[in-house]
Write a protein that holds these residues in place. Structure first.
Motif, short mmCIF file in Angstrom:
data_model
loop_
_atom_site.label_atom_id
_atom_site.label_comp_id
_atom_site.label_asym_id
_atom_site.label_seq_id
_atom_site.Cartn_x
_atom_site.Cartn_y
_atom_site.Cartn_z
N ARG A 100 -49.76 -0.34 -26.01
CA ARG A 100 -48.63 -1.18 -26.43
C ARG A 100 -48.96 -2.68 -26.30
NH1 ARG A 100 -48.18 3.63 -27.39
NH2 ARG A 100 -46.36 4.90 -26.86
N ALA A 101 -50.19 -3.03 -26.59
CA ALA A 101 -50.60 -4.42 -26.55
C ALA A 101 -50.56 -5.02 -27.95
CB ALA A 101 -52.01 -4.55 -25.96
N ASN A 102 -50.73 -6.33 -28.04
CA ASN A 102 -50.63 -7.05 -29.32
C ASN A 102 -51.94 -7.74 -29.67
OD1 ASN A 102 -47.82 -6.41 -29.28
ND2 ASN A 102 -47.46 -8.20 -27.97
N LEU A 103 -52.11 -8.04 -30.95
CA LEU A 103 -53.20 -8.89 -31.42
C LEU A 103 -52.59 -10.10 -32.09
CD1 LEU A 103 -55.59 -6.27 -33.13
CD2 LEU A 103 -55.60 -7.04 -30.74
N ILE A 104 -53.11 -11.27 -31.78
CA ILE A 104 -52.59 -12.50 -32.38
C ILE A 104 -53.76 -13.29 -32.97
CG2 ILE A 104 -51.33 -14.65 -31.97
CD1 ILE A 104 -49.94 -13.28 -29.63
N PHE A 105 -53.66 -13.56 -34.27
CA PHE A 105 -54.67 -14.35 -34.95
C PHE A 105 -54.06 -15.71 -35.30
CE2 PHE A 105 -55.83 -9.92 -35.98
CZ PHE A 105 -57.12 -9.91 -35.48
N ILE A 106 -54.65 -16.76 -34.75
CA ILE A 106 -54.14 -18.12 -34.94
C ILE A 106 -55.19 -18.94 -35.68
CG2 ILE A 106 -53.31 -20.22 -33.79
CD1 ILE A 106 -52.58 -18.49 -31.38
N GLY A 107 -54.76 -19.66 -36.69
CA GLY A 107 -55.69 -20.51 -37.42
C GLY A 107 -55.07 -21.08 -38.67
N PRO A 108 -55.72 -22.04 -39.29
CA PRO A 108 -55.19 -22.66 -40.51
C PRO A 108 -55.20 -21.68 -41.68
CG PRO A 108 -57.42 -23.42 -40.08
CD PRO A 108 -57.01 -22.63 -38.87
N PRO A 109 -54.52 -22.02 -42.77
CA PRO A 109 -54.48 -21.13 -43.93
C PRO A 109 -55.88 -20.85 -44.50
CG PRO A 109 -52.80 -22.83 -44.11
CD PRO A 109 -53.67 -23.22 -42.96
N GLY A 110 -56.07 -19.63 -44.97
CA GLY A 110 -57.28 -19.30 -45.70
C GLY A 110 -58.51 -18.94 -44.89
N VAL A 111 -58.36 -18.74 -43.57
CA VAL A 111 -59.55 -18.46 -42.75
C VAL A 111 -59.73 -16.97 -42.45
CG1 VAL A 111 -59.57 -20.75 -41.72
CG2 VAL A 111 -58.27 -18.91 -40.60
N GLY A 112 -58.88 -16.11 -43.03
CA GLY A 112 -59.11 -14.68 -42.90
C GLY A 112 -58.16 -13.93 -41.99
N LYS A 113 -57.09 -14.58 -41.55
CA LYS A 113 -56.15 -13.93 -40.62
C LYS A 113 -55.50 -12.70 -41.24
CE LYS A 113 -53.45 -17.51 -40.09
NZ LYS A 113 -54.07 -18.36 -41.12
N THR A 114 -54.98 -12.87 -42.45
CA THR A 114 -54.29 -11.77 -43.12
C THR A 114 -55.26 -10.66 -43.48
OG1 THR A 114 -52.62 -13.28 -44.02
CG2 THR A 114 -52.85 -11.14 -45.10
N HIS A 115 -56.47 -11.02 -43.89
CA HIS A 115 -57.49 -10.02 -44.22
C HIS A 115 -57.76 -9.14 -43.01
CE1 HIS A 115 -61.46 -9.18 -46.57
NE2 HIS A 115 -61.14 -8.13 -45.81
N LEU A 116 -57.94 -9.75 -41.85
CA LEU A 116 -58.20 -8.99 -40.63
C LEU A 116 -57.01 -8.11 -40.27
CD1 LEU A 116 -59.96 -11.71 -38.44
CD2 LEU A 116 -61.00 -9.61 -39.33
N ALA A 117 -55.81 -8.66 -40.38
CA ALA A 117 -54.61 -7.90 -40.03
C ALA A 117 -54.45 -6.67 -40.92
CB ALA A 117 -53.38 -8.80 -40.14
N ILE A 118 -54.62 -6.85 -42.22
CA ILE A 118 -54.49 -5.72 -43.15
C ILE A 118 -55.62 -4.72 -42.94
CG2 ILE A 118 -54.60 -5.04 -45.58
CD1 ILE A 118 -53.14 -7.60 -46.29
N GLY A 119 -56.83 -5.22 -42.76
CA GLY A 119 -57.97 -4.33 -42.56
C GLY A 119 -57.81 -3.46 -41.33
N ILE A 120 -57.35 -4.05 -40.23
CA ILE A 120 -57.11 -3.29 -39.01
C ILE A 120 -55.95 -2.32 -39.22
CG2 ILE A 120 -56.36 -3.47 -36.60
CD1 ILE A 120 -57.88 -6.17 -36.51
N GLY A 121 -54.92 -2.77 -39.95
CA GLY A 121 -53.78 -1.89 -40.24
C GLY A 121 -54.19 -0.67 -41.04
N LEU A 122 -55.06 -0.84 -42.03
CA LEU A 122 -55.53 0.29 -42.83
C LEU A 122 -56.32 1.27 -41.97
CD1 LEU A 122 -56.61 -1.56 -46.10
CD2 LEU A 122 -54.79 0.14 -45.91
#
Length: 245
Positions: A100-122
């Protein structure tokens, strides 16, 4: 006389629909390979379980709400050097979900945060977890609509049925007081009960800018980071660089 049609009908009556659909070919394969009765029975059960699992995975993928499919195999670690492939692969045992832990990706737009989140989700879906993806704006609107209908508690209960919630792009737009309250109710409900992957372009000390009320920002930050792995992603926008290139 026993016929394949009779067998198919019997299988359907037991709701073994996948096996029923392939009964004739499964029987032919058993005869060709001279399977024992036990082996044939095992092959029928395996076929049904595999088909059901495949159907479940497909359903969970559709229900996750991913805007696009972004796979980890396509992530460019040469461009985004502030996180390594080893670090990401270590997350794929999904102990963070089990704990029940969380992952947090912090960074400016376009550096791959959403890509990582979706990839891990899949990958989480493939591992058997139930996942929901939403932008922060979409989630706030969903909660606001439920609150207007007097169904906020019901909606939060529904969201808590997912093993993993992915909240994308938190911090791009400010929230009003009611949105702050609704989001806090959700975060409070999933705290130590479900896992969250969060992407944001704001560091924690700037969350008051979009939550407006520090009294709400602080407890939300506190609950999100209490059990979390935080990744700071740097660099310029990959999308912008690709376009300019």
């Amino acid at each position: 006389m026993l016929t394949i049609e009779h067998l198919t009908h019997q299988l359907k009556s037991l709701r073994l629909n996948h096996t029923a659909a392939q009964a004739e070919s499964l029987l032919s394969m058993a005869e060709e390979n001279e399977l024992s009765y036990l082996q044939f029975a095992d092959s029928l059960v395996k076929h049904e379980l595999e088909a059901r699992n495949k159907k479940k995975l497909e359903s969970n993928r559709r229900g996750a709400g991913f805007p696009v499919e972004k796979h980890l195999e396509e992530f460019d670690y040469r461009f985004q050097t502030s996180i390594t492939k080893r670090q990401v692969n270590q997350l794929l045992d999904f102990s963070f979900v089990d704990n029940r832990a969380n992952l947090i990706f912090i960074g400016p737009p376009g550096v791959g945060k959403t890509h990582l989140a979706i990839g891990i989700g899949l990958k989480a879906i493939d591992a058997g977890y139930k996942v929901l993806f939403s932008t922060a704006l979409g989630l706030v609107e969903l909660l606001e609509l439920a609150e207007i209908k007097g169904e906020l508690k019901k909606k939060i209960t529904q969201l808590c049925k997912y093993d993993l919630l992915i909240i994308d792009e938190l911090g791009y737009l400010p929230m009003n007081k009611q949105s702050n309250h609704n989001l806090f109710q959700l975060i409070n409900a999933v705290y130590e009960f479900r896992s969250v992957i969060l992407t944001t372009n704001k560091e924690f000390n700037h969350w008051g800018e979009f939550f407006i009320d520090e009294n709400v920002a602080v407890p939300i930050v506190d609950r999100l980071i209490h059990h979390s792995k935080i990744f700071m992603l740097g660099g310029e926008s990959y999308r912008l660089k690709s376009r300019l290139g």
